[in-house]
Design an enzyme around this catalytic site. Structure first.
Site, PDB file in Angstrom:
ATOM      1  N   HIS A 370      12.430  33.064  15.127  1.00 15.95           N
ATOM      2  CA  HIS A 370      12.411  34.120  16.144  1.00 15.95           C
ATOM      3  C   HIS A 370      13.479  33.995  17.205  1.00 15.95           C
ATOM      4  O   HIS A 370      13.502  34.801  18.141  1.00 15.95           O
ATOM      5  CB  HIS A 370      11.050  34.154  16.852  1.00 15.95           C
ATOM      6  CG  HIS A 370       9.949  34.748  16.035  1.00 15.95           C
ATOM      7  ND1 HIS A 370       9.627  36.084  16.073  1.00 15.95           N
ATOM      8  CD2 HIS A 370       9.117  34.198  15.131  1.00 15.95           C
ATOM      9  CE1 HIS A 370       8.627  36.322  15.244  1.00 15.95           C
ATOM     10  NE2 HIS A 370       8.304  35.185  14.653  1.00 15.95           N
ATOM     11  N   LYS A 561       9.142  43.994  29.616  1.00 14.31           N
ATOM     12  CA  LYS A 561       9.266  42.875  28.676  1.00 14.31           C
ATOM     13  C   LYS A 561       9.149  41.604  29.492  1.00 14.31           C
ATOM     14  O   LYS A 561       9.180  41.648  30.723  1.00 14.31           O
ATOM     15  CB  LYS A 561      10.615  42.924  27.942  1.00 14.31           C
ATOM     16  CG  LYS A 561      11.804  43.164  28.892  1.00 14.31           C
ATOM     17  CD  LYS A 561      13.127  43.363  28.155  1.00 14.31           C
ATOM     18  CE  LYS A 561      13.303  44.686  27.487  1.00 14.31           C
ATOM     19  NZ  LYS A 561      13.192  44.652  26.042  1.00 14.31           N
ATOM     20  N   ARG A 562       9.009  40.455  28.836  1.00 11.35           N
ATOM     21  CA  ARG A 562       9.001  39.210  29.588  1.00 11.35           C
ATOM     22  C   ARG A 562      10.272  39.093  30.426  1.00 11.35           C
ATOM     23  O   ARG A 562      11.322  39.586  30.045  1.00 11.35           O
ATOM     24  CB  ARG A 562       8.890  38.008  28.631  1.00 11.35           C
ATOM     25  CG  ARG A 562       7.487  37.806  28.077  1.00 11.35           C
ATOM     26  CD  ARG A 562       6.459  37.541  29.165  1.00 11.35           C
ATOM     27  NE  ARG A 562       6.601  36.215  29.720  1.00 11.35           N
ATOM     28  CZ  ARG A 562       5.826  35.172  29.410  1.00 11.35           C
ATOM     29  NH1 ARG A 562       4.819  35.318  28.570  1.00 11.35           N
ATOM     30  NH2 ARG A 562       6.029  34.004  29.963  1.00 11.35           N
ATOM     31  N   LYS A 567      17.451  38.677  28.867  1.00  9.07           N
ATOM     32  CA  LYS A 567      17.066  40.084  28.752  1.00  9.07           C
ATOM     33  C   LYS A 567      17.722  40.951  29.836  1.00  9.07           C
ATOM     34  O   LYS A 567      17.704  42.170  29.774  1.00  9.07           O
ATOM     35  CB  LYS A 567      15.548  40.225  28.811  1.00  9.07           C
ATOM     36  CG  LYS A 567      14.834  39.648  27.572  1.00  9.07           C
ATOM     37  CD  LYS A 567      13.323  39.764  27.694  1.00  9.07           C
ATOM     38  CE  LYS A 567      12.557  39.139  26.551  1.00  9.07           C
ATOM     39  NZ  LYS A 567      12.395  40.046  25.391  1.00  9.07           N
ATOM     40  N   THR A 669      10.848  44.530  20.017  1.00  3.59           N
ATOM     41  CA  THR A 669       9.949  45.509  19.415  1.00  3.59           C
ATOM     42  C   THR A 669       9.597  46.613  20.401  1.00  3.59           C
ATOM     43  O   THR A 669       9.205  47.698  19.985  1.00  3.59           O
ATOM     44  CB  THR A 669       8.652  44.857  18.885  1.00  3.59           C
ATOM     45  OG1 THR A 669       8.102  44.022  19.896  1.00  3.59           O
ATOM     46  CG2 THR A 669       8.912  44.053  17.628  1.00  3.59           C
ATOM     47  N   LYS A 673       8.885  50.790  20.036  1.00  3.32           N
ATOM     48  CA  LYS A 673       7.753  51.545  20.602  1.00  3.32           C
ATOM     49  C   LYS A 673       8.257  52.761  21.373  1.00  3.32           C
ATOM     50  O   LYS A 673       7.710  53.863  21.255  1.00  3.32           O
ATOM     51  CB  LYS A 673       6.935  50.647  21.539  1.00  3.32           C
ATOM     52  CG  LYS A 673       6.295  49.437  20.878  1.00  3.32           C
ATOM     53  CD  LYS A 673       5.748  48.457  21.929  1.00  3.32           C
ATOM     54  CE  LYS A 673       5.432  47.102  21.319  1.00  3.32           C
ATOM     55  NZ  LYS A 673       5.253  46.050  22.345  1.00  3.32           N
TER      56      LYS A 673
HETATM   57  C1  LIG Z   1       5.891  44.926  22.559  1.00  2.00           C
HETATM   58  C2  LIG Z   1       5.521  43.985  23.624  1.00  2.00           C
HETATM   59  C3  LIG Z   1       6.373  42.945  23.971  1.00  2.00           C
HETATM   60  C4  LIG Z   1       7.732  42.745  23.345  1.00  2.00           C
HETATM   61  O1  LIG Z   1       8.691  43.438  24.140  1.00  2.00           O
HETATM   62  P1  LIG Z   1      10.259  43.210  23.958  1.00  2.00           P
HETATM   63  O2  LIG Z   1      10.866  44.200  24.892  1.00  2.00           O
HETATM   64  O3  LIG Z   1      10.570  43.513  22.541  1.00  2.00           O
HETATM   65  O4  LIG Z   1      10.540  41.811  24.339  1.00  2.00           O
HETATM   66  C5  LIG Z   1       5.985  42.086  24.977  1.00  2.00           C
HETATM   67  N1  LIG Z   1       4.800  42.240  25.611  1.00  2.00           N
HETATM   68  C6  LIG Z   1       3.957  43.237  25.312  1.00  2.00           C
HETATM   69  C7  LIG Z   1       2.684  43.374  26.068  1.00  2.00           C
HETATM   70  C8  LIG Z   1       4.277  44.144  24.309  1.00  2.00           C
HETATM   71  O5  LIG Z   1       3.422  45.140  24.007  1.00  2.00           O
END
Ligand SMILES: *Cc1c(COP(=O)(O)O)cnc(C)c1O
Length: 837
Positions: A370, A561-562, A567, A669, A673
């Site tokens: 990952h 995101k985190r 990022k 991911t 979405k």
């Molecule tokens: C989808 C999702 C992530 C992943 O987000 P990225 O922007 O791809 O890092 C992290 N936390 C939650 C709660 C999510 O639903």
């Protein structure tokens, strides 16, 4: 019985009435006897709990039928090993997948309650940090929907990812006691537990046959007790499960103290051993090397393997054909100790020869990588590992010895490369590299997006790739459209279903049929109306969560995101400050009204990430109060980002921020979405953004900045952030404002570390990409003014998002890695209705 009847019995077909009749009876029964309520004391929360138990009954029925079928047909079983499952809420998803949403809504209505309010009582199961854990959850949904006998194995943490509150602009972590009020859908398998050993010593002896035999005598034993979460597929009768292990102290462990009369010590030790499943490690992409974490990993893997072997033996005479009946996918290196554990069982317990044991082990395991970030690659000090798992260390040494012999025999590697591929990292403190163990012990190794899979064979696994080229492959991540469209965006779902039917729910490529409606003005109007409704809902949420009033017609610009430097939330803030400055300098200039929303947690020990959250909060405070800005710019930090919050933010978003430094985000991911929910993307050529561009073409996505090879080149050349700063007057002023406490008038100097990290290092090349980012944001702002153009692009994005379903991802794993066929759908009586809710 509390309920005599309700109006819904007149609204449904005869067949459904029978179902509903029993559903309603069960519901009333749970309300009265399980929850213990009388007619006069029912609250929303009781309805939620009774509903949870009712759905649980339904799930158990189908899970039993599914298990019977698997037992009779004996298909290959897929086990997804993961230390994280970021499930979020379960009930609404189960209602939709089981096709019970409409009838349950009516039933709850009949009781005088609102289903939406009732479902708000469910806590998120936040047993994961972010993308990696959420991927595991989406995979479970897709495996069940595709009727694959696929099961998750993980840990039932008492405390999931911490709850984040913002106090004085800074993140504060609170414990997430997610199961405090019970977990209504969970099935506690009191009869399924396995004992897991730790510590102790190893012994050898010569057997009767003259063979050298190894033994491990553990010094401590803990019980793993099974808790199952049923996983219903969508429009199929298949219900799989996620089995989570909770640590329980074992009798044999405490007996000694009891015998010596030390009752208090026995009870103390009991709670110490139960600490193993107490809390999820809240680290995303940084590795800490703490002993409890290794204990968690081995605990999960040891219990799961016992469970799998026990299950296999119930219907097979031996382990001879285990490789035809079992595949195990390792979600990152976290469960990779499983490779050594299966070897231990086969060698020491089953008395197999090494070569035969190794052939079976590598046939069963495969590994998903990952990350390419070096700070995320797990390694354990040999000294620590040896104490906790002495026999596993011996086995790892032997695996390594044999592997290095093989690697040398290929004559493809230099001695420097040989030491790179060794599981043991030499040095003052020897370490075990878990990624090396995972690659060597698996028959397949995959990255999670095309770019990432190409990158790992050129960087961290370059030498492995020279000797094992056929092991490496790509499996681009996805998301489940059930949760991330049908469940979270009912307005868009029914709009789409009205035009193209409901087939997209299980074949997301069908969304392509939307393309023919792009030129249909009525459709575009409906589209715009649905998006606007979702934006109004989001505006209300922001008001209630933060007190901030936003303009629901503004460009809703979201980065959730985190928090991590790679990022680049900081790049986003720098540009927000630049925009703010422009408005201040020229208060009457026209700017596209914009609401910039941030959400995300920082690891509690990640100083810089937490400081960036603080900067965002302070910038929001200053910008939102400035009278010159008026309604043209708002900055919002939404606290406690989690799955259920993502479900509410994403449908109301216009612009998705996916701006990591090229070559750092493995896949992402949330980018998928947003795409599926009709947001446009501003992003770098990183992770799966590259494949999103391939799907939509460059006129439908806002790509900017350095590409991965350019990032490598620049870094090799010697990157000097000041060169870029000197060339950009505006960026200089932005940096000046940060340094001179414009956003910290009462906290002088707090942002100096941010200033210094950019000016002196800028590891993630924010300055190098700032100009390109800013210019692309200007194009975005301009395009947004042309709503017709914007909506056409948004529809096109949704139409082209089919690739990013985890149904596609899982089909690829099934075909290329697991070698399991996908059975035809087993349609149940009740199916989800796509009519307007
Ligand atoms: C989808 C999702 C992530 C992943 O987000 P990225 O922007 O791809 O890092 C992290 N936390 C939650 C709660 C999510 O639903």
């Amino acid at each position: 019985m509390i309920v005599e009847n309700s109006r819904l019995l007149t609204l449904l077909s005869e067949e459904q009435k029978a179902d509903i009749g029993s559903l309603e009876k069960q519901f009333a029964h749970h309300l009265e006897y399980t929850i213990g309520k009388s007619k006069y004391t029912i609250k929303n929360e009781d309805i939620y709990k009774a509903l949870g138990h009712t759905i649980r009954d339904f799930l158990i029925d189908r899970m039993n039928v599914t298990n019977e079928r698997y037992r009779a047909e004996d298909p290959k079983q897929i086990y997804y090993f993961s230390l994280e499952f970021l499930m979020g809420r379960t009930l609404l998803n189960a209602l939709i997948n089981l096709g019970l949403y409409e009838v349950v809504k009516q039933m709850i209505d009949g009781f005088g309650f609102q289903i939406e309010e009732v479902l708000e009582f469910e806590m998120d199961a936040g047993l994961g940090n972010g993308g990696l854990g959420r991927l595991a959850a989406c995979f479970l949904d897709s495996m069940a929907t595709l009727n694959i006998p696929g099961f998750g194995y993980g840990i039932r943490y008492d405390y999931g990812i911490f709850n984040q509150i913002i106090a004085n602009g800074s993140q504060v972590e609170l414990p997430d006691h997610w199961d405090a009020d019970g977990v209504p859908y969970e099935v506690i398998r009191g009869d399924i537990s396995h004992s897991v050993g730790f510590y102790g010593y190893t012994e050898t002896k010569i057997s009767g046959k003259g063979k050298l035999e190894h033994y491990w005598i553990p010094g401590e034993t803990v019980l793993a007790s099974a808790h199952d979460c049923p996983i219903p597929g969508f429009n199929t009768s298949t219900v799989n499960y996620l089995r989570l292990w909770a640590a329980k102290s074992s009798e044999e462990f405490n007996l000694d103290y009891f015998n010596h009369g030390d009752y208090m010590k026995a009870v103390q030790d009991k709670s110490i051993s139960e600490n193993i499943s107490k809390v999820l490690y809240p680290n995303d992409t940084t590795e800490q090397g703490k002993i409890l974490r290794l204990k968690q990993q081995y605990f999960m893997v040891c219990a799961s393997l016992q469970d799998i072997l026990l299950h296999h033996r119930q219907t097979h005479a031996s382990l001879e054909y285990l490789g035809e009946k079992v595949a195990i996918q390792l979600n990152d290196t976290h469960p990779s100790i499983g490779i050594a554990e299966l070897m231990r069982v086969l060698l020491d317990v089953e008395d197999w020869e090494w070569d035969k044991a190794w052939a079976l082990t590598t046939k069963i395991f495969s590994y998903t990588n990952h990350t390419v970030l070096p700070e995320a690659l797990e390694s354990w000090k040999v000294s620590l590992f040896e104490k906790l798992l002495p026999r596993h260390l011996e086995i790892i040494y032997e695996i390594n010895h044999r592997f290095l012999n093989f690697a040398r025999s290929t004559k493809k590697l230099s001695e420097a490369e040989i030491s790179e591929v060794s599981i043991i990292q030499e040095g003052d403190e020897k370490r075990i590299r878990m990624a090396n163990l995972a690659v060597i012990g698996s028959h397949k190794v995959n990255g999670v997006a095309a770019l990432h899979s190409d990158l790992i064979i050129k960087t961290i696994f370059k030498s492995f790739h020279k000797i094992y080229p056929e092991k490496f492959n790509n499996k681009t991540n996805g998301i489940t459209p059930r949760r991330w469209l049908i469940q979270s965006n009912p307005g868009l779902t029914s709009l789409i279903a009205k035009r193209i039917g409901s087939g997209f729910a299980t074949d997301l490529y069908k969304l392509r049929d939307l393309e023919k409606f792009i030129d249909d003005a009525d459709f575009r109007n409906d589209w715009a109306r649905v998006k606007q409704q979702n934006k109004e809902i989001l505006a209300k949420l922001i008001k209630s969560e933060t007190g901030i009033t936003i303009d629901p017609h503004s460009l809703i610009d979201v980065q959730i995101k985190r928090f991590h430097e790679y990022k680049r939330q900081l790049l986003n803030v720098l540009r927000v400050i630049a925009l703010f400055r422009r408005i201040k300098e020229n208060p009457d200039r026209h700017v596209t009204p914009r609401t910039v929303i941030f959400g995300g947690k920082a690891a509690p020990g990640y100083y810089m990430a937490k400081l960036i959250i603080k900067l965002i909060s302070n910038v929001a405070n200053i910008v939102n109060r400035d009278p010159d800005v008026r309604d043209r710019l708002k900055v919002v930090f939404l606290p406690n980002y989690r799955v259920s919050l993502a479900e509410r933010i994403i449908p109301g978003t216009n612009l998705s921020e996916q701006i990591s430094t090229a070559g750092t985000e493995a896949s992402g991911t949330s980018n998928m979405k947003f795409m599926l929910n009709g947001a446009l993307t501003i992003g770098t050529l990183d992770g799966a953004n590259v494949e999103m561009l391939e799907e939509v073409g460059e006129e439908n996505i806002y790509i900017f900045g350095l590409k991965t090879p350019e990032v490598f080149e620049l870094k090799n050349r010697g990157y000097n952030p000041n060169e870029y700063l000197e060339k950009n007057e505006e960026l200089k002023r932005v940096m000046y404002m940060i340094r001179e406490n414009y956003f910290s008038p009462n906290e002088h100097g707090i942002f100096t570390p941010i200033y210094d990290s950019l000016v002196f290092n800028d590891n993630y090349l924010l300055f190098a990409d700032f100009d390109a980012y800013d210019q692309m944001q200007n194009i975005v702002a301009n395009d947004y003014l042309n709503q017709d153009l914007w909506n056409r692009k948004a529809i096109y994005n949704v139409a082209r998002s089919g690739k990013f379903s985890t149904d596609r991802t899982i089909r690829e794993y099934a075909e290329d890695i697991w070698k399991v066929p996908i059975l035809p759908t087993l349609a149940p009586k009740t199916q989800y209705s796509f009519d307007e809710k």
